[in-house]
Design a protein around this motif. Structure first.
Motif, PDB file in Angstrom:
ATOM      1  N   ASP A 152       1.565  16.293 -10.986  1.00 47.11           N
ATOM      2  CA  ASP A 152       0.786  16.364 -12.443  1.00 47.11           C
ATOM      3  C   ASP A 152       1.038  14.957 -13.000  1.00 47.11           C
ATOM      4  O   ASP A 152       2.158  14.722 -13.317  1.00 47.11           O
ATOM      5  N   ALA A 153       0.099  13.970 -13.143  1.00 48.21           N
ATOM      6  CA  ALA A 153       0.364  12.940 -13.619  1.00 48.21           C
ATOM      7  C   ALA A 153      -0.619  12.505 -14.708  1.00 48.21           C
ATOM      8  O   ALA A 153      -0.617  11.336 -14.929  1.00 48.21           O
ATOM      9  N   GLU A 154      -1.221  13.427 -15.207  1.00 49.32           N
ATOM     10  CA  GLU A 154      -2.457  13.098 -16.250  1.00 49.32           C
ATOM     11  C   GLU A 154      -1.913  12.105 -17.400  1.00 49.32           C
ATOM     12  O   GLU A 154      -2.851  11.479 -17.912  1.00 49.32           O
ATOM     13  N   SER A 155      -0.782  12.293 -17.765  1.00 48.77           N
ATOM     14  CA  SER A 155      -0.253  11.825 -19.061  1.00 48.77           C
ATOM     15  C   SER A 155       0.545  10.477 -18.632  1.00 48.77           C
ATOM     16  O   SER A 155       1.047   9.968 -19.432  1.00 48.77           O
ATOM     17  N   ASP A 156       0.755  10.226 -17.412  1.00 48.37           N
ATOM     18  CA  ASP A 156       1.416   9.056 -16.867  1.00 48.37           C
ATOM     19  C   ASP A 156       1.014   7.743 -17.333  1.00 48.37           C
ATOM     20  O   ASP A 156      -0.383   7.262 -16.906  1.00 48.37           O
ATOM     21  N   ALA A 157       1.553   6.932 -18.206  1.00 53.99           N
ATOM     22  CA  ALA A 157       0.855   5.581 -18.706  1.00 53.99           C
ATOM     23  C   ALA A 157       0.851   4.377 -17.674  1.00 53.99           C
ATOM     24  O   ALA A 157      -0.013   3.548 -17.846  1.00 53.99           O
ATOM     25  N   ARG A 158       1.589   4.843 -16.522  1.00 56.66           N
ATOM     26  CA  ARG A 158       1.256   3.621 -15.365  1.00 56.66           C
ATOM     27  C   ARG A 158      -0.016   3.741 -14.457  1.00 56.66           C
ATOM     28  O   ARG A 158      -0.062   2.749 -13.688  1.00 56.66           O
ATOM     29  N   LEU A 159      -0.838   4.837 -14.706  1.00 60.15           N
ATOM     30  CA  LEU A 159      -1.864   5.052 -13.922  1.00 60.15           C
ATOM     31  C   LEU A 159      -2.943   4.061 -13.822  1.00 60.15           C
ATOM     32  O   LEU A 159      -3.359   3.565 -12.765  1.00 60.15           O
ATOM     33  N   PRO A 160      -3.181   3.097 -15.058  1.00 57.02           N
ATOM     34  CA  PRO A 160      -4.131   2.088 -14.403  1.00 57.02           C
ATOM     35  C   PRO A 160      -3.634   0.885 -13.954  1.00 57.02           C
ATOM     36  O   PRO A 160      -4.206   0.382 -13.117  1.00 57.02           O
ATOM     37  N   ALA A 161      -2.297   0.760 -14.287  1.00 59.99           N
ATOM     38  CA  ALA A 161      -1.786  -0.200 -13.192  1.00 59.99           C
ATOM     39  C   ALA A 161      -1.451   0.129 -11.797  1.00 59.99           C
ATOM     40  O   ALA A 161      -1.640  -0.692 -11.012  1.00 59.99           O
ATOM     41  N   ILE A 162      -1.357   1.381 -11.493  1.00 59.81           N
ATOM     42  CA  ILE A 162      -1.320   1.895 -10.230  1.00 59.81           C
ATOM     43  C   ILE A 162      -2.577   1.761  -9.526  1.00 59.81           C
ATOM     44  O   ILE A 162      -2.586   1.205  -8.220  1.00 59.81           O
ATOM     45  N   VAL A 163      -3.679   2.021 -10.249  1.00 59.01           N
ATOM     46  CA  VAL A 163      -4.998   1.696  -9.668  1.00 59.01           C
ATOM     47  C   VAL A 163      -5.309   0.480  -9.180  1.00 59.01           C
ATOM     48  O   VAL A 163      -5.615  -0.025  -8.283  1.00 59.01           O
ATOM     49  N   ASP A 164      -4.783  -0.565 -10.337  1.00 57.12           N
ATOM     50  CA  ASP A 164      -5.098  -2.133  -9.907  1.00 57.12           C
ATOM     51  C   ASP A 164      -4.110  -2.453  -8.871  1.00 57.12           C
ATOM     52  O   ASP A 164      -4.461  -3.245  -8.084  1.00 57.12           O
ATOM     53  N   ALA A 165      -3.048  -2.155  -8.611  1.00 63.66           N
ATOM     54  CA  ALA A 165      -1.989  -2.314  -7.761  1.00 63.66           C
ATOM     55  C   ALA A 165      -2.827  -1.745  -6.080  1.00 63.66           C
ATOM     56  O   ALA A 165      -2.691  -2.551  -4.998  1.00 63.66           O
ATOM     57  N   GLN A 166      -3.398  -0.874  -6.197  1.00 65.38           N
ATOM     58  CA  GLN A 166      -3.746  -0.245  -4.980  1.00 65.38           C
ATOM     59  C   GLN A 166      -5.326  -0.125  -4.562  1.00 65.38           C
ATOM     60  O   GLN A 166      -5.589  -0.251  -3.417  1.00 65.38           O
ATOM     61  N   ARG A 167      -6.270  -0.873  -5.559  1.00 64.49           N
ATOM     62  CA  ARG A 167      -7.624  -0.682  -5.084  1.00 64.49           C
ATOM     63  C   ARG A 167      -8.071  -1.466  -4.174  1.00 64.49           C
ATOM     64  O   ARG A 167      -9.156  -1.166  -3.520  1.00 64.49           O
ATOM     65  N   GLU A 168      -7.537  -2.860  -3.948  1.00 64.98           N
ATOM     66  CA  GLU A 168      -8.111  -3.674  -2.847  1.00 64.98           C
ATOM     67  C   GLU A 168      -7.341  -2.983  -1.591  1.00 64.98           C
ATOM     68  O   GLU A 168      -8.324  -3.258  -0.598  1.00 64.98           O
ATOM     69  N   ARG A 169      -6.252  -2.232  -1.512  1.00 61.41           N
ATOM     70  CA  ARG A 169      -5.690  -1.660  -0.066  1.00 61.41           C
ATOM     71  C   ARG A 169      -6.642  -0.526   0.296  1.00 61.41           C
ATOM     72  O   ARG A 169      -6.113  -0.078   1.458  1.00 61.41           O
ATOM     73  N   CYS A 170      -7.288   0.473  -0.599  1.00 57.43           N
ATOM     74  CA  CYS A 170      -7.657   1.709  -0.226  1.00 57.43           C
ATOM     75  C   CYS A 170      -9.229   1.763  -0.549  1.00 57.43           C
ATOM     76  O   CYS A 170      -9.910   1.053  -1.195  1.00 57.43           O
ATOM     77  N   ARG A 171      -9.543   2.398   0.515  1.00 51.46           N
ATOM     78  CA  ARG A 171     -11.208   2.600   0.472  1.00 51.46           C
ATOM     79  C   ARG A 171     -11.765   3.815  -0.145  1.00 51.46           C
ATOM     80  O   ARG A 171     -12.894   4.138  -0.265  1.00 51.46           O
ATOM     81  N   SER A 172     -10.836   4.765  -0.199  1.00 55.35           N
ATOM     82  CA  SER A 172     -11.021   6.174  -1.007  1.00 55.35           C
ATOM     83  C   SER A 172     -10.097   6.422  -1.957  1.00 55.35           C
ATOM     84  O   SER A 172      -8.791   6.087  -1.904  1.00 55.35           O
TER      85      SER A 172
END
Length: 477
Positions: A337-357
């Protein structure tokens, strides 16, 4: 002419890829012309229709953002209206009661086959000038048949298939109401299209045979038929009908696989339609450019690898307000359950190039929220050997006091590598395994910055303990 389109699924199974493409084409055509797009649930088959299937359709369309302009219309709630139209057709002599039993119809068709004729209803109960009908049999509830024109032809100007002509002599008199009074599919569709003001019917090629019958009923009711566009089917990569092994699964399974709504829609819009050589479209571009003229008349072939490629293009550029909720949804499926985790946008940016899904992104991001329960055997064997224990000890000491910013953390890793006369990989890789359980993460400075100092130090300590307990195995490797 104001454009109104509709998507009319039957809730007798899941919402599959072919249905989604039909909904998308109908939605885009209306949206690009300031028209109306409506959703109709064709649930008159109460034995096969289920509430679960209805909800799956609504949920799937909602996730995809294919929003209708008004509340869904349920055919099951329109029985009185269908009865009204049937009574009108009877009163005008455009329909009639047929008392033929199943046994009579079976014998009739068997005799026709024996004569090498096409099996069809022979009109025995159809009123005709000079024809004397028998008395209706007692205790028999009749079906109602539409009196199809006996002569002439039906001309359908299909936006995809072109002009098609049908000889009325080829059609028998269609049942429009069963013996229990319930209306049949073709009658319901005609009445709904008429009442809802549908101007363009965009649907699958499997409905072509229904079109001339529906046109004749509409004309009998004094209504100009809508424009028809029958979309060719989607085939598997081997050229046969799309099946589950190709990708003919529920749209909810595509979400579970990690597709983004616009990524899936972008792939589907290109299955049979083109705008030059463009492959990737924003939703706004799809609306702007979509037309019926550029839908191919040939079947399209589904290519899962191409679908993943398109999805990755979206994933790399989609805004946080689209990606973060999807990441939360996928993490929840993994028990996080990570809905309120403030790191989510940064995690997305760190992973988006590496993941196709999004599913892959969630799986590769679990370690940000939960310490690894074990280390990947191959990675531990490769990266936890000497000098990993000393390297991790040195890193722990420096990281305990470092400024917790990516640039400073990057410097720490380089300094430890330099102080020990090691390549960067000899330092970063053991650290990655200690933090995530595997040797692949985003850049090490980003990875560290996205974790708290306390978590990092605790995981390094756990790795050092593990290395100590497994020193003999590490040495022998």
């Amino acid at each position: 002419m104001s454009v109104t389109t509709r998507f009319a699924p039957s809730p007798t199974g899941f919402l599959h890829i072919g249905g989604v493409r039909t909904a998308l084409f109908s939605w885009l055509f209306a949206r690009g012309r300031d028209g109306r797009y409506v959703l109709r649930i064709e649930d008159t088959d109460r034995e096969r229709s289920t509430d679960e299937a209805v909800q799956a359709i609504l949920d799937g369309l909602s996730w995809l953002g294919l929003d209708a302009d008004e509340a869904p219309v349920y055919q099951s709630a329109r029985s009185e209206r269908y009865r009204e139209v049937i009574d009108h057709l009877l009163a005008e002599g455009l329909a009639y009661r047929c008392y033929a039993s199943k046994e009579e119809l079976d014998a009739m068709r068997e005799a026709q086959r024996a004569r090498k004729e096409k099996p069809r209803y022979d009109g025995r109960w159809r009123p005709m000038p000079g024809k004397e009908l028998p008395e209706p049999p007692a205790g028999v509830d009749p079906v109602i048949r539409f009196a199809n024109p006996l002569e002439g032809e039906v001309v359908v100007s299909d936006e995809i298939k072109g002009v098609t002509r049908f000889d009325n002599a080829e059609f028998d008199d269609l049942i429009i109401a069963r013996a229990d009074g319930s209306p049949t599919y073709n009658l319901c569709v005609v009445v709904d299209d008429m009442d809802m003001g549908i101007t363009h019917v965009i649907r699958g090629n499997d409905h072509v045979a229904n079109t001339p019958r529906q046109v004749n009923i509409l004309k009998a009711l004094g209504v100009e038929p809508p424009v028809y566009a029958h979309v060719p089917m989607i085939l598997g990569p081997d050229g046969v009908k799309l099946s589950k092994r190709h990708g003919a699964v529920s749209v909810t399974e595509y979400r579970a696989m990690g597709f983004l709504p616009d990524g899936l829609l972008n792939y589907l819009v290109r299955l049979g339609w083109s705008h030059g050589d463009q492959e990737v479209f924003s939703r706004e571009e799809m609306i702007q450019h979509f037309n019926l003229e550029h839908i191919s008349s040939s079947p399209a072939r589904f290519d899962m690898e191409k679908a993943w490629w398109v999805n990755h293009q979206y994933l790399k550029q989609a805004p946080h307000d689209i990606l973060v909720p999807e990441l939360v949804w996928h993490l929840q499926r993994l028990g996080i359950d990570a809905e309120s985790d403030a790191r989510l946008p940064a995690i997305v940016d760190a992973q988006r190039e590496r993941c196709r899904s999004m599913a892959e992104m969630a799986e590769k991001s679990v370690f940000f929220f939960s310490a690894p329960q074990e280390y990947a055997e191959k990675d531990a064997k490769k990266h936890f050997k000497e000098p990993a224990p000393e390297v991790l000890q040195a890193l722990r000491g420096r990281l305990a006091e470092a400024d917790w910013q990516a640039e400073a953390l990057h410097a720490v890793v380089h300094e430890v590598a330099g102080a020990n006369e090691l390549g960067l990989g000899k330092v970063a890789q053991p650290l990655r395994v200690a933090l995530s359980g595997a040797a692949v993460t985003p850049p090490i400075d980003q990875t560290l910055a996205l974790m708290t100092r306390e978590d990092v130090l605790a995981r390094i300590d756990a790795a050092i303990v593990w290395l100590s307990a497994n020193a003999d195995a590490a040495a022998s490797s």
